[in-house]
Design an enzyme around this catalytic site. Sequence first.
Site, short mmCIF file in Angstrom:
data_model
loop_
_atom_site.label_atom_id
_atom_site.label_comp_id
_atom_site.label_asym_id
_atom_site.label_seq_id
_atom_site.Cartn_x
_atom_site.Cartn_y
_atom_site.Cartn_z
N ARG A 41 0.63 -1.30 0.00
CA ARG A 41 0.14 -0.21 -0.02
C ARG A 41 0.65 1.33 -0.14
NH1 ARG A 41 -1.89 -3.52 -1.18
NH2 ARG A 41 -3.67 -4.72 -0.45
N SER A 92 -10.79 -0.04 3.24
CA SER A 92 -10.16 -0.14 4.64
C SER A 92 -9.72 1.17 5.09
CB SER A 92 -9.15 -1.16 4.32
OG SER A 92 -9.84 -2.52 3.99
N GLU A 143 -4.98 4.18 6.27
CA GLU A 143 -4.50 3.94 4.60
C GLU A 143 -4.99 4.94 3.62
OE1 GLU A 143 -5.94 0.46 1.70
OE2 GLU A 143 -5.20 -0.31 3.58
#
Length: 378
Positions: free
Chosen positions: A166, A250, A370
């Site tokens: 990520r 998320s 995130e």
Amino acid sequence: MPAIEPLPLARLTTLRTGGTPERMFEARSRDELIDALRETWDRGEPWLVVGGGSNLFVGDDEYDGTVVLVRTSGIQRLPAPRPGRALVRVEAGHDWDALVAYTVAEGLAGIEAMSGIPGTVGAAPVQNIGAYGQELVQTLVEVELIDESTGEVSVVPAAELGLGFRTSVLKAHYGSVAARSAVILSVTLDLADVGHGEFPVAGEQLRRALGLDAAATVSLAWVRDHVLATRAAKGMVLDDADPDTHSAGSFFQNAIVSESFARTLPPECPRWPVAPDIDPVTVIPLSAYHGVVPAPVGSSPDVKISAAWLIEHAGLRRGFRLPRSRAALSSKHALALTNRGGASAAELAELARFIQGRVASEFGLILQPEPVLVGVEL
């Protein structure tokens, strides 16, 4: 120049927060996007690029700068690099899930497990998006981008983007700035041309999510349909009528920890080994070479830990909200912070901080956000 009347960012982000910017450009072609970015950078003011708005958490204050909306689209199939493969070049503003649907319809494998992820293609490498064991790094060949420092356009190989879990050199993580300030114009992927027949599904994580054993064979269309159904059951497919999807997906990253730290967590906590980066080339200066190549240094692989499990087992169940707050955990998935209707960024940030504190208190680990945070502090 594609200038438009500025819209509140709350109307352009899936978390539905954010004030109105001073200026706004809407770029529907590659040239318009380049011109808008160069003009914005010449002004020397704050700027923000928005595609689908699905990975942004924007503060409540008016945005003191320019927002560039990326609305380019288009898919070009390029000559195959070798038998059984296919190259596709995609404009940055193209809807990601529309690209996945195209590849499945064309019998091209490599991104089908990432069906249903919201957002645009240009944002995908920034985040190195992934789902069920597939990540963009596995298929990305190169990106075309424009650098803020020079205003020049260049083609950059995937190997130079620092793609990790990520992350990339283009992502501004919470509390830091991007290592390379640039905007993606197009993305090129290398996919397997497998056709429309059935084949074994690679990857234990994807097989587990789909309920398949190692010997099962399915088609790309089957994988896509079942991934979409799985994501929808978790509120991870955008639906205006479903407040559980009014989120940034998320909100916290699955944590990457050392094997020794993972052993301190309850054994039932889901975890997956992360293969260490291995440099296959050992360079020994001739003056230091004595006929013996040293053995490689062994290291334990890192471990990826389920953030959703940590949240739920810190006592924060799905649907949890603080008193009088309009922000809540999704009723379908503990990893999504949702706007239940009119929630401010301050309310969402308060909930995020509370979750971080509970998980840290229970398990000694601080979850990291995130999404890209703009004008918000956690």
